[in-house]
Scaffold this motif. Structure first.
Motif, PDB file in Angstrom:
ATOM      1  N   ASP A   1       0.799  -1.216   0.000  1.00  0.00           N
ATOM      2  CA  ASP A   1       0.000   0.000   0.000  1.00  0.00           C
ATOM      3  C   ASP A   1       0.840   1.278   0.000  1.00  0.00           C
ATOM      4  O   ASP A   1       0.310   2.361  -0.239  1.00  0.00           O
TER       5      ASP A   1
ATOM      6  N   GLN B   1       3.050   0.976  -4.201  1.00  0.00           N
ATOM      7  CA  GLN B   1       2.113   1.874  -4.875  1.00  0.00           C
ATOM      8  C   GLN B   1       2.816   3.149  -5.352  1.00  0.00           C
ATOM      9  O   GLN B   1       2.547   3.651  -6.451  1.00  0.00           O
ATOM     10  N   THR B   2       3.696   3.685  -4.535  1.00  0.00           N
ATOM     11  CA  THR B   2       4.402   4.911  -4.915  1.00  0.00           C
ATOM     12  C   THR B   2       5.324   4.662  -6.108  1.00  0.00           C
ATOM     13  O   THR B   2       5.399   5.470  -7.047  1.00  0.00           O
TER      14      THR B   2
ATOM     15  N   ALA C   1       3.221   4.443  -9.139  1.00  0.00           N
ATOM     16  CA  ALA C   1       2.736   5.764  -9.546  1.00  0.00           C
ATOM     17  C   ALA C   1       3.842   6.553 -10.241  1.00  0.00           C
ATOM     18  O   ALA C   1       3.611   7.279 -11.212  1.00  0.00           O
TER      19      ALA C   1
ATOM     20  N   GLU D   1       6.251   9.818   0.955  1.00  0.00           N
ATOM     21  CA  GLU D   1       6.146   8.401   1.302  1.00  0.00           C
ATOM     22  C   GLU D   1       7.136   8.030   2.389  1.00  0.00           C
ATOM     23  O   GLU D   1       6.829   7.253   3.293  1.00  0.00           O
TER      24      GLU D   1
ATOM     25  N   MET E   1      -3.470  12.152  -1.407  1.00  0.00           N
ATOM     26  CA  MET E   1      -3.743  11.726  -2.773  1.00  0.00           C
ATOM     27  C   MET E   1      -3.734  12.894  -3.746  1.00  0.00           C
ATOM     28  O   MET E   1      -3.424  12.716  -4.931  1.00  0.00           O
TER      29      MET E   1
ATOM     30  N   ASP F   1      -0.617  13.357  -5.423  1.00  0.00           N
ATOM     31  CA  ASP F   1      -0.359  12.404  -6.504  1.00  0.00           C
ATOM     32  C   ASP F   1      -1.220  12.669  -7.729  1.00  0.00           C
ATOM     33  O   ASP F   1      -1.124  11.935  -8.720  1.00  0.00           O
TER      34      ASP F   1
ATOM     35  N   ARG G   1      -7.522   4.235   1.112  1.00  0.00           N
ATOM     36  CA  ARG G   1      -6.303   4.603   0.386  1.00  0.00           C
ATOM     37  C   ARG G   1      -6.058   3.637  -0.776  1.00  0.00           C
ATOM     38  O   ARG G   1      -5.730   4.051  -1.889  1.00  0.00           O
ATOM     39  N   GLU G   2      -6.223   2.345  -0.534  1.00  0.00           N
ATOM     40  CA  GLU G   2      -6.002   1.370  -1.598  1.00  0.00           C
ATOM     41  C   GLU G   2      -7.000   1.562  -2.736  1.00  0.00           C
ATOM     42  O   GLU G   2      -6.642   1.483  -3.916  1.00  0.00           O
TER      43      GLU G   2
ATOM     44  N   ARG H   1      -5.977   4.587  -4.727  1.00  0.00           N
ATOM     45  CA  ARG H   1      -4.795   4.336  -5.561  1.00  0.00           C
ATOM     46  C   ARG H   1      -5.173   3.490  -6.780  1.00  0.00           C
ATOM     47  O   ARG H   1      -4.613   3.680  -7.870  1.00  0.00           O
ATOM     48  N   ASN H   2      -6.107   2.556  -6.595  1.00  0.00           N
ATOM     49  CA  ASN H   2      -6.580   1.794  -7.752  1.00  0.00           C
ATOM     50  C   ASN H   2      -7.251   2.708  -8.766  1.00  0.00           C
ATOM     51  O   ASN H   2      -7.102   2.525  -9.984  1.00  0.00           O
TER      52      ASN H   2
ATOM     53  N   LYS I   1      -4.525   4.543 -10.655  1.00  0.00           N
ATOM     54  CA  LYS I   1      -3.734   3.739 -11.587  1.00  0.00           C
ATOM     55  C   LYS I   1      -4.548   3.187 -12.753  1.00  0.00           C
ATOM     56  O   LYS I   1      -4.039   3.071 -13.869  1.00  0.00           O
TER      57      LYS I   1
END
Length: 425
Positions: free
Chosen positions: A254, A258-259, A262, A281, A311, A314, A343-344, A347-348, A351
């Motif tokens: 996570d 993930q970073t 990204a 991060e 977020m 990002d 958060r997950e 991030r999905n 992406k």
């Protein structure tokens, strides 16, 4: 250095307190369900440092002594009822012995189940008093009850003595229980002399067989409880290690992974933006390593607000619609589970969804807190794209661990909705 011996040997020598031996000797192989039973038992009964004691386990080990105490509370009054029903003489002295036996057993029972820390000194004094009373009760019955009533009256005191043999065996080890059992031979001779004026050596040794049977039963119970407890501890330790490993894997997935993903996305930005992402991060990971809970304190709304700001750096803009939740609505562990699952999901979206907008809504629903993460991106077909680590572990498993649920609804071109729910209590 403390002398090391096998757990089984230490258990027989030291009794139930050995159950509190340190668990550092219990490896994952002991509780591996694929391992054969006999090798697992050999490992459980392997070398231990009996001097290294765990305080919580020591407190729990004392409850093994409940078995003989409860036995006496049932057996002594039952034997007295038989004696009283026989009409034999000596009712008064036997009644006093029974009253003292029940009172002492109840006191020991209360001492065992109380909430105070275990005191070896007090335990030793109670066991000494118990043995003294067991011997004294038999002598008092023999000296005060006429010979015609001695057999049923003596059974009352003997029942207490049987419980004491089992109690010493469980609490201190086989040696103490065997010593008391052997001591009943001269005790029986003394009782014969006090009650009848004669000495029956053959009867004294005949009574020893009954006590040895109790001793063997207590030894069997001690071994079964000891090995079962150690095996249960081994399973608990193994499960804990696996759970901790899953948490660490999930955390790496996570955060760091993930970073990095990204950063690798096309058009992820210039070098300065990448440096900001890496710095953010690193700061978050350091805070996690230095924190007991793995996250900042504060209510769920603040956690989600901080997450939205994270977020946004990002490139994902989150609209928050947060219901009015009290600060004490959710335990901290459930707040952290919801935040990390959100958060997950975000991030999905970043992406895979092909959109830079997401809606996060929280509300009270069905006795708990529901959090919905909704985007209007590309979506996907669950049949064509089965859940990977991110959905199954970082979202579903995380909510399941705290008693909640997570569902993911998506269709090609229809966006994705992730719904999280956790109970309030």
């Amino acid at each position: 250095m403390a002398r090391r011996r096998s757990f089984l040997s230490a258990l027989l020598r030291g009794g139930a307190p050995v159950l509190a031996s340190a668990t550092s000797e219990l490896s994952d192989e002991v509780a591996d369900p694929r391992a054969p039973a006999l090798p697992a038992l050999r490992r459980v009964a392997g070398p231990v440092d009996a001097a290294a004691r765990d305080g919580l386990l020591l407190r729990a080990a004392r409850f093994v002594a409940l078995i003989p105490i409860v036995y006496r509370l049932l057996a002594v009054p039952a034997a007295f009822a038989v004696f009283a029903g026989s009409g034999a003489p000596g009712l008064l002295p036997v009644s006093l012995v029974v009253a003292c036996a029940v009172a002492l057993s109840l006191f020991e029972l209360g001492w065992l189940v109380r909430g105070a820390p275990f005191s070896p000194t007090v335990a030793t004094r109670l066991l000494t008093l118990d043995v003294t009373f067991a011997i004294g009760a038999n002598l008092v019955v023999a000296a005060s009850v006429p010979e015609s009533g001695l057999a049923p009256a003596g059974e009352v005191a003997v029942r207490y003595l049987l419980g004491t043999v089992a109690l010493l065996t469980l609490a201190l080890g086989v040696g103490y229980g065997a010593a008391l059992a052997l001591a009943t031979v001269p005790l029986h001779l003394a009782m014969d002399w006090l009650g009848t004026g004669r000495v029956d050596v053959q009867a004294a040794f005949a009574g020893l067989g009954r006590l040895l049977g109790v001793l063997l039963t207590a030894v069997g119970a001690l071994v079964l409880v000891g090995l079962g407890t150690r095996l249960a501890l081994a399973y608990g330790i193994r499960t804990g290690r696996l759970a901790e490993r899953a948490v660490q894997h999930r955390r790496l997935h996570d955060t760091v992974l993930q970073t990095l993903e990204a950063m690798a996305l096309p058009g992820s930005g210039d070098a300065e933006r990448l440096r900001r992402m890496a710095r953010a991060e690193a700061t978050a990971l350091r805070r996690y390593l230095e924190s007991d809970s793995g996250g900042e304190s504060g209510p769920l709304a603040e956690k989600l607000g901080s997450l939205a700001a994270e977020m946004a750096r990002d490139g994902l803009r989150a609209q928050l619609v947060l219901g009015e939740l009290d600060d004490e609505t959710l335990p901290e562990v459930r707040q952290l589970a919801v935040r990390d699952a959100v958060r997950e999901a975000m991030r999905n979206t970043l992406k895979h969804a092909g959109t830079d907008r997401v809606l996060v809504r929280t509300e009270e629903r069905d006795g708990g807190i529901a959090t919905t993460i909704r985007d209007h991106g590309a979506g996907f077909s669950p049949e064509d794209r089965p859940p990977g680590f991110g959905i199954s572990e970082s979202i579903v498993a995380r909510l399941t661990e705290v008693g909640g649920t997570a569902t993911v609804d998506s269709s090609p071109g229809g966006g994705t909705r992730v719904t999280l729910w956790v109970p309030k209590d």
